[in-house]
Motif scaffolding. Structure first.
Motif, short mmCIF file in Angstrom:
data_model
loop_
_atom_site.label_atom_id
_atom_site.label_comp_id
_atom_site.label_asym_id
_atom_site.label_seq_id
_atom_site.Cartn_x
_atom_site.Cartn_y
_atom_site.Cartn_z
N SER A 1 0.85 -1.19 0.00
CA SER A 1 0.00 0.00 0.00
C SER A 1 0.89 1.24 0.00
CB SER A 1 -0.92 0.02 1.22
OG SER A 1 -0.17 0.05 2.41
N GLY A 2 0.27 2.39 -0.26
CA GLY A 2 1.01 3.65 -0.18
C GLY A 2 1.39 4.25 -1.51
N GLY A 3 1.11 3.54 -2.60
CA GLY A 3 1.42 4.11 -3.91
C GLY A 3 0.50 5.26 -4.24
N GLY A 4 0.83 5.96 -5.33
CA GLY A 4 0.00 7.08 -5.76
C GLY A 4 0.70 7.95 -6.76
N LEU A 5 0.13 9.12 -6.96
CA LEU A 5 0.68 10.10 -7.91
C LEU A 5 1.36 11.21 -7.12
CD1 LEU A 5 0.89 11.37 -10.76
CD2 LEU A 5 -1.38 12.38 -10.34
#
Length: 124
Positions: A7-11
């Motif tokens: 978890s923790g991914g993003g833009l």
């Protein structure tokens, strides 16, 4: 059997930071070497970082050395990847992996279990 959930991914914009987490199931987390890999579109999966059972030893790909930090909390069955000074070329799906035995920590073949991955996108 170990299940890994990232978890923790993003833009994020170039120069920004993200922290990825990988939660592991099972009671033997502290006996696994943990690693992070990434795969960009059209490219092979590549090593990013690894950490020993106790967390005393860490290893990094040259491309992320000085910018990324791997750590683990065995009490929480979690490994982290702190990513600072992100660049557009860091854009990829990031995978967490666990190895039961010592081996070539930078090789995909050393790892026995893999998570499903989390997308990291760095805009310029």
């Amino acid at each position: 059997q170990v299940e890994l959930v990232e978890s923790g991914g993003g833009l994020v914009q170039a120069g920004g930071s993200l922290r990825l987490s990988c939660a592991a199931s099972g009671r033997t987390f502290s006996t696994y070497i943990m690693g992070w890999f990434r795969q960009a579109p059209g490219k092979e999966r590549e090593f990013v970082a690894a950490i020993s059972w106790t967390g005393d030893n860490t290893y990094y790909a040259d491309s992320v050395k000085g910018r990324f930090t791997i750590s683990r909390d065995n009490a929480k069955n979690t490994v982290y990847l702190q990513m600072n000074s992100l660049k557009p070329e860091d854009t990829a799906v990031y995978y967490c992996a666990a190895a039961k035995r010592r081996g070539e920590y930078s090789s995909l073949h050393a790892y026995d279990y893999w998570g499903q991955g989390t997308q990291v996108t760095v805009s310029s």
